[in-house]
Design an enzyme around this catalytic site. Structure first.
Site, PDB file in Angstrom:
ATOM      1  N   ASP A   1      68.494  43.171  39.825  1.00 22.13           N
ATOM      2  CA  ASP A   1      69.441  43.084  38.715  1.00 22.13           C
ATOM      3  C   ASP A   1      68.745  42.566  37.462  1.00 22.13           C
ATOM      4  O   ASP A   1      68.136  41.486  37.478  1.00 22.13           O
ATOM      5  CB  ASP A   1      70.595  42.138  39.069  1.00 22.13           C
ATOM      6  CG  ASP A   1      71.545  42.735  40.095  1.00 22.13           C
ATOM      7  OD1 ASP A   1      72.030  43.857  39.854  1.00 22.13           O
ATOM      8  OD2 ASP A   1      71.789  42.095  41.134  1.00 22.13           O
TER       9      ASP A   1
ATOM     10  N   SER B   1      70.379  42.427  47.614  1.00 22.07           N
ATOM     11  CA  SER B   1      70.430  42.017  46.209  1.00 22.07           C
ATOM     12  C   SER B   1      69.502  40.831  46.031  1.00 22.07           C
ATOM     13  O   SER B   1      69.832  39.698  46.414  1.00 22.07           O
ATOM     14  CB  SER B   1      71.865  41.639  45.829  1.00 22.07           C
ATOM     15  OG  SER B   1      71.925  41.218  44.482  1.00 22.07           O
TER      16      SER B   1
ATOM     17  N   MET C   1      71.846  45.957  33.499  1.00 21.03           N
ATOM     18  CA  MET C   1      73.076  45.464  32.875  1.00 21.03           C
ATOM     19  C   MET C   1      72.718  44.968  31.484  1.00 21.03           C
ATOM     20  O   MET C   1      72.720  43.771  31.194  1.00 21.03           O
ATOM     21  CB  MET C   1      73.690  44.360  33.740  1.00 21.03           C
ATOM     22  CG  MET C   1      74.293  44.872  35.027  1.00 21.03           C
ATOM     23  SD  MET C   1      74.903  43.554  36.107  1.00 21.03           S
ATOM     24  CE  MET C   1      73.428  43.256  37.085  1.00 21.03           C
TER      25      MET C   1
ATOM     26  N   MET D   1      80.754  49.027  40.997  1.00 21.58           N
ATOM     27  CA  MET D   1      80.857  47.576  41.032  1.00 21.58           C
ATOM     28  C   MET D   1      82.233  47.191  41.571  1.00 21.58           C
ATOM     29  O   MET D   1      83.258  47.613  41.030  1.00 21.58           O
ATOM     30  CB  MET D   1      80.658  46.992  39.633  1.00 21.58           C
ATOM     31  CG  MET D   1      79.294  47.277  39.016  1.00 21.58           C
ATOM     32  SD  MET D   1      77.921  46.628  40.009  1.00 21.58           S
ATOM     33  CE  MET D   1      78.307  44.869  40.023  1.00 21.58           C
TER      34      MET D   1
ATOM     35  N   HIS E   1      68.980  47.750  38.423  1.00 21.33           N
ATOM     36  CA  HIS E   1      70.326  47.855  37.856  1.00 21.33           C
ATOM     37  C   HIS E   1      70.275  47.208  36.475  1.00 21.33           C
ATOM     38  O   HIS E   1      70.220  45.983  36.348  1.00 21.33           O
ATOM     39  CB  HIS E   1      71.320  47.152  38.773  1.00 21.33           C
ATOM     40  CG  HIS E   1      72.716  47.153  38.266  1.00 21.33           C
ATOM     41  ND1 HIS E   1      73.714  46.376  38.826  1.00 21.33           N
ATOM     42  CD2 HIS E   1      73.320  47.838  37.243  1.00 21.33           C
ATOM     43  CE1 HIS E   1      74.845  46.590  38.182  1.00 21.33           C
ATOM     44  NE2 HIS E   1      74.631  47.460  37.212  1.00 21.33           N
TER      45      HIS E   1
ATOM     46  N   MET F   1      69.586  41.596  33.532  1.00 25.01           N
ATOM     47  CA  MET F   1      70.687  41.304  32.610  1.00 25.01           C
ATOM     48  C   MET F   1      70.119  40.756  31.304  1.00 25.01           C
ATOM     49  O   MET F   1      69.075  40.098  31.302  1.00 25.01           O
ATOM     50  CB  MET F   1      71.638  40.271  33.224  1.00 25.01           C
ATOM     51  CG  MET F   1      72.073  40.568  34.648  1.00 25.01           C
ATOM     52  SD  MET F   1      73.103  39.234  35.303  1.00 25.01           S
ATOM     53  CE  MET F   1      72.878  39.488  37.069  1.00 25.01           C
TER      54      MET F   1
ATOM     55  N   HIS G   1      67.153  45.757  45.732  1.00 21.86           N
ATOM     56  CA  HIS G   1      68.000  45.902  44.547  1.00 21.86           C
ATOM     57  C   HIS G   1      67.688  44.786  43.555  1.00 21.86           C
ATOM     58  O   HIS G   1      67.814  43.601  43.877  1.00 21.86           O
ATOM     59  CB  HIS G   1      69.473  45.836  44.976  1.00 21.86           C
ATOM     60  CG  HIS G   1      70.451  46.006  43.864  1.00 21.86           C
ATOM     61  ND1 HIS G   1      70.811  47.238  43.371  1.00 21.86           N
ATOM     62  CD2 HIS G   1      71.161  45.085  43.140  1.00 21.86           C
ATOM     63  CE1 HIS G   1      71.704  47.086  42.397  1.00 21.86           C
ATOM     64  NE2 HIS G   1      71.930  45.792  42.238  1.00 21.86           N
TER      65      HIS G   1
ATOM     66  N   ASP H   1      78.628  47.669  45.238  1.00 20.91           N
ATOM     67  CA  ASP H   1      77.924  46.426  44.921  1.00 20.91           C
ATOM     68  C   ASP H   1      78.941  45.373  44.510  1.00 20.91           C
ATOM     69  O   ASP H   1      79.656  45.556  43.527  1.00 20.91           O
ATOM     70  CB  ASP H   1      76.936  46.688  43.777  1.00 20.91           C
ATOM     71  CG  ASP H   1      76.159  45.444  43.363  1.00 20.91           C
ATOM     72  OD1 ASP H   1      76.323  44.385  43.987  1.00 20.91           O
ATOM     73  OD2 ASP H   1      75.369  45.553  42.395  1.00 20.91           O
TER      74      ASP H   1
END
Length: 219
Positions: free
Chosen positions: A36, A9, A69, A138, A67, A38, A34, A174
């Site tokens: 993220d 991550s 979000m 998650m 990912h 957001m 990975h 995750d």
């Protein structure tokens, strides 16, 4: 030996030495980087940016997942595919037409992933499983690193493991994934593990030693 996908991550990496971090993780045997993303709306935080994604994509030939979000993920899917994402995860509850978005990802030749929050029931996304290549469960509430693992999600993981052959998807977890949980969940049938500070970053051992141990290559 059970095959595992180790997915660092990258929001937990040292951004003061990001080039060195990527090179060390790559050389250590990481499988998927990975990322993220957001928006501060769907989750109360802001993750990595486009420039971070671009930098990591140029720094490695390994697979990269994103990912999302975010609200209205369909608006972002093609942007990240154009930038080099190999797997795109999004949360179906944030998308008006999640089946269409999954089809859009697959039509571009990329792997489509559904992300499931701790409070999201399997029943609400079950029909979408036919279209998903990966399901990201998650095990903490999304948005922040350093949270505690939520044990009640184990029941959901077990249910999805029992379904994955019928629907033809791989399962990834995750959130607060420790070494012990990698071993336990891998034996149950989980394929991928997004790793942050619980098992990978900020440790005394090298990335190579940690990843070899997680994959069982030191046994």
């Amino acid at each position: 030996m059970v095959e595992k996908l180790i997915c660092p991550s990258m929001m937990c990496a040292d951004f003061g030495s990001l080039k060195t971090e990527v090179a060390a993780l790559d050389e250590a045997g990481a499988d998927v980087f990975h990322i993220d993303i957001m928006d501060g709306v769907f989750v109360p935080n802001y993750g990595m940016g486009l420039q971070d994604f671009e930098f990591i994509r140029k720094a490695t030939k390994k697979m990269i997942d994103v990912h999302l979000m975010v609200k209205n993920p369909a608006d972002y899917v093609e942007k990240f595919i154009d930038m080099g994402a190999d797997i795109v995860y999004f949360h179906p509850e944030t998308d008006q037409h999640p089946a269409r978005t999954l089809d859009k990802i697959k039509a571009r030749g990329k792997k489509a992933g559904i992300a499931i929050n701790p409070g999201t029931s399997i029943e609400t996304i079950q029909e979408l499983l036919y279209l998903a290549d990966y399901v990201l469960v998650m095990t903490v509430n999304p948005g922040f690193a350093g949270q505690k693992y939520l044990p009640y999600v184990d029941n959901k993981i077990k249910k999805l493991i029992a379904m994955k052959n019928e629907y033809d998807f791989e399962l990834v977890v995750d959130g607060a994934i420790s070494n012990e949980r990698v071993e336990t969940l891998s034996k149950l049938g989980v394929k991928g593990f997004v790793l942050g500070t619980s098992a990978l970053f900020g440790k005394n051992e090298s990335y190579k030693e940690i990843i070899r141990n997680l994959k069982g290559e030191n046994n």
